[in-house]
Scaffold this active site. Structure first.
Site, PDB file in Angstrom:
ATOM      1  N   THR A  13      40.602  16.471  51.267  1.00 15.17           N
ATOM      2  CA  THR A  13      40.314  17.231  50.045  1.00 15.17           C
ATOM      3  C   THR A  13      41.480  17.032  49.089  1.00 15.17           C
ATOM      4  O   THR A  13      42.631  17.220  49.475  1.00 15.17           O
ATOM      5  CB  THR A  13      40.125  18.723  50.378  1.00 15.17           C
ATOM      6  OG1 THR A  13      38.952  18.855  51.166  1.00 15.17           O
ATOM      7  CG2 THR A  13      39.983  19.556  49.116  1.00 15.17           C
ATOM      8  N   ASP A 103      31.068  11.359  43.722  1.00 13.85           N
ATOM      9  CA  ASP A 103      32.405  10.792  43.497  1.00 13.85           C
ATOM     10  C   ASP A 103      32.309   9.428  42.801  1.00 13.85           C
ATOM     11  O   ASP A 103      33.148   9.086  41.965  1.00 13.85           O
ATOM     12  CB  ASP A 103      33.204  10.705  44.801  1.00 13.85           C
ATOM     13  CG  ASP A 103      32.511   9.928  45.913  1.00 13.85           C
ATOM     14  OD1 ASP A 103      31.281   9.697  45.840  1.00 13.85           O
ATOM     15  OD2 ASP A 103      33.201   9.540  46.872  1.00 13.85           O
ATOM     16  N   THR A 178      48.660  -8.987  69.244  1.00 11.86           N
ATOM     17  CA  THR A 178      47.425  -8.218  69.046  1.00 11.86           C
ATOM     18  C   THR A 178      47.549  -7.204  67.908  1.00 11.86           C
ATOM     19  O   THR A 178      46.644  -7.080  67.072  1.00 11.86           O
ATOM     20  CB  THR A 178      47.049  -7.488  70.351  1.00 11.86           C
ATOM     21  OG1 THR A 178      46.957  -8.464  71.387  1.00 11.86           O
ATOM     22  CG2 THR A 178      45.732  -6.750  70.217  1.00 11.86           C
TER      23      THR A 178
HETATM   24  C1  LIG Z   1      29.749   6.317  49.832  1.00 13.90           C
HETATM   25  C2  LIG Z   1      30.427   7.658  50.065  1.00 13.90           C
HETATM   26  C3  LIG Z   1      30.276   8.045  51.530  1.00 13.90           C
HETATM   27  C4  LIG Z   1      31.923   7.508  49.730  1.00 13.90           C
HETATM   28  O1  LIG Z   1      32.575   8.693  50.091  1.00 13.90           O
HETATM   29  P1  LIG Z   1      34.136   8.796  50.427  1.00 13.90           P
HETATM   30  O2  LIG Z   1      34.577   7.523  51.037  1.00 13.90           O
HETATM   31  O3  LIG Z   1      34.818   9.018  49.089  1.00 13.90           O
HETATM   32  O4  LIG Z   1      34.314   9.979  51.309  1.00 13.90           O
HETATM   33  C5  LIG Z   1      29.840   8.754  49.116  1.00 13.90           C
HETATM   34  O5  LIG Z   1      29.959   8.352  47.793  1.00 13.90           O
HETATM   35  C6  LIG Z   1      28.402   9.055  49.459  1.00 13.90           C
HETATM   36  O6  LIG Z   1      28.121   9.816  50.359  1.00 13.90           O
HETATM   37  N1  LIG Z   1      27.460   8.436  48.694  1.00 13.90           N
HETATM   38  C7  LIG Z   1      26.047   8.605  48.883  1.00 13.90           C
HETATM   39  C8  LIG Z   1      25.373   7.280  49.047  1.00 13.90           C
HETATM   40  C9  LIG Z   1      25.456   6.398  47.816  1.00 13.90           C
HETATM   41  O7  LIG Z   1      26.369   6.538  46.984  1.00 13.90           O
HETATM   42  O8  LIG Z   1      24.557   5.535  47.678  1.00 13.90           O
HETATM   43  K   LIG Z   2      36.439   9.213  47.156  1.00 13.29           K
END
Ligand SMILES: CC(C)(COP(=O)(O)O)[C@@H](O)C(=O)NCCC(=O)O
Ligand SMILES: [K+]
Ligand SMILES: Nc1ncnc2c1ncn2[C@@H]1O[C@H](COP(=O)(O)OP(=O)(O)O)[C@@H](O)[C@H]1O
EC number: 2.7.1.33
Length: 244
Positions: A13, A103, A178
């Site tokens: 967060t 986001d 590795t």
């Molecule tokens: C792709 C994500 C998981 C990225 O989230 P994050 O990595 O920021 O936690 C998020 O934007 C999400 O749940 N999107 C929904 C599916 C999409 O954008 O098509």
């Molecule tokens: K993000």
């Protein structure tokens, strides 16, 4: 008008204060397992914010706990945004805009607000997302791939005897042990995949796209690119700040 802005991702967060649409300083971040450090910092703020806005693609539990704390301490109800078809100057390419991570939409809004369009936006979080937006704010579409931690967790789930590696130390390309072999695969592999995808997006665009990196692993991954990119770690929160 002071806004408290919150971004609940799948790993962490993040939060920041904004004054009249502009963020102040750099975002603070905590893991979902322990929100107490976040509450301590909020309790120590000189004044309560006038408004609280958030975006959540991650933990529903974190959102409920944050809602509760903010109501109890400031008597405010956070407003959690959803992806619209058209908003913040961005027209979303998805047929069903609600499917697009909020986001991702806000990172595009942030790119527009900071005058980076046309852009190829790469958000390096739990997942890595790539989105192309033209100069008019029209999202051309995007794609999703696993982030660095998810790649490690995925490989560990099928090959549990491999070590977990520290990705913070600069890793050579061709390696002789590795640990470094894994680190190189994650770091050089991810960077070169992204570079190839960005070049493909650039070739498909009639405009001159600016590659723009954001998210928790953006600075780390950018070190392994043979391409100049703009780094803007808090683009999602900047987008959130710019929404009136
Ligand atoms: C792709 C994500 C998981 C990225 O989230 P994050 O990595 O920021 O936690 C998020 O934007 C999400 O749940 N999107 C929904 C599916 C999409 O954008 O098509
Ligand atoms: K993000
Ligand atoms: N202090 C930290 N704690 C946890 N993860 C961190 C930290 N610093 C950088 N990271 C990296 O940031 C990534 C999460 O980035 P972030 O953009 O916050 O993701 P999300 O939006 O999915 O929560 C993690 O996968 C991790 O590799």
């Amino acid at each position: 008008m002071t806004d408290l802005l919150i971004d609940v991702g799948n790993s962490r967060t993040k939060w920041i204060l904004a004054e009249d649409g502009h963020v102040r300083g750099a975002a603070r971040a905590v893991g979902h397992d322990d929100l107490v450090p976040l509450y301590d910092e909020w309790a120590a703020l000189r004044a309560a914010p006038q408004r609280v806005r958030g975006v959540s693609v991650g933990g529903g539990e974190a959102v409920a706990a944050i809602d509760q704390w903010i109501t109890d301490h400031w008597g405010l109800a956070p407003q959690w945004l959803q992806t619209p078809a058209l908003g913040g100057g961005i027209r979303v390419a998805y047929a069903d805009p609600g499917q697009l991570g909020t986001d991702r939409w806000l990172a595009m809004v942030g790119a527009r607000a900071a005058d980076y369009l046309p852009a190829c936006i790469v958000d390096c979080g739990s997942a890595i997302t790539l989105d192309v937006v033209d100069s008019q704010g029209r999202h051309q579409g995007g794609l999703i791939l696993p982030g660095l931690s998810a790649q490690q967790a995925g490989l560990a789930s099928v090959a549990p005897r491999l070590p977990t590696v520290d990705l913070a130390t600069k890793t050579p390309f061709l390696t002789n042990n590795t640990h470094d072999a894994l680190a190189s695969g994650y770091l050089h592999g991810t960077a070169m995949a992204l570079q190839g995808l960005i070049r493909r997006a650039m070739a498909a665009s009639t405009e001159r796209l600016t590659p723009l990196f954001t998210g928790g692993d953006a600075t780390l991954i950018a070190r392994y690119l043979d391409m100049d990119v703009r780094l803007r770690p808090d683009l999602v929160l900047e987008g959130l700040a710019s929404i009136p």
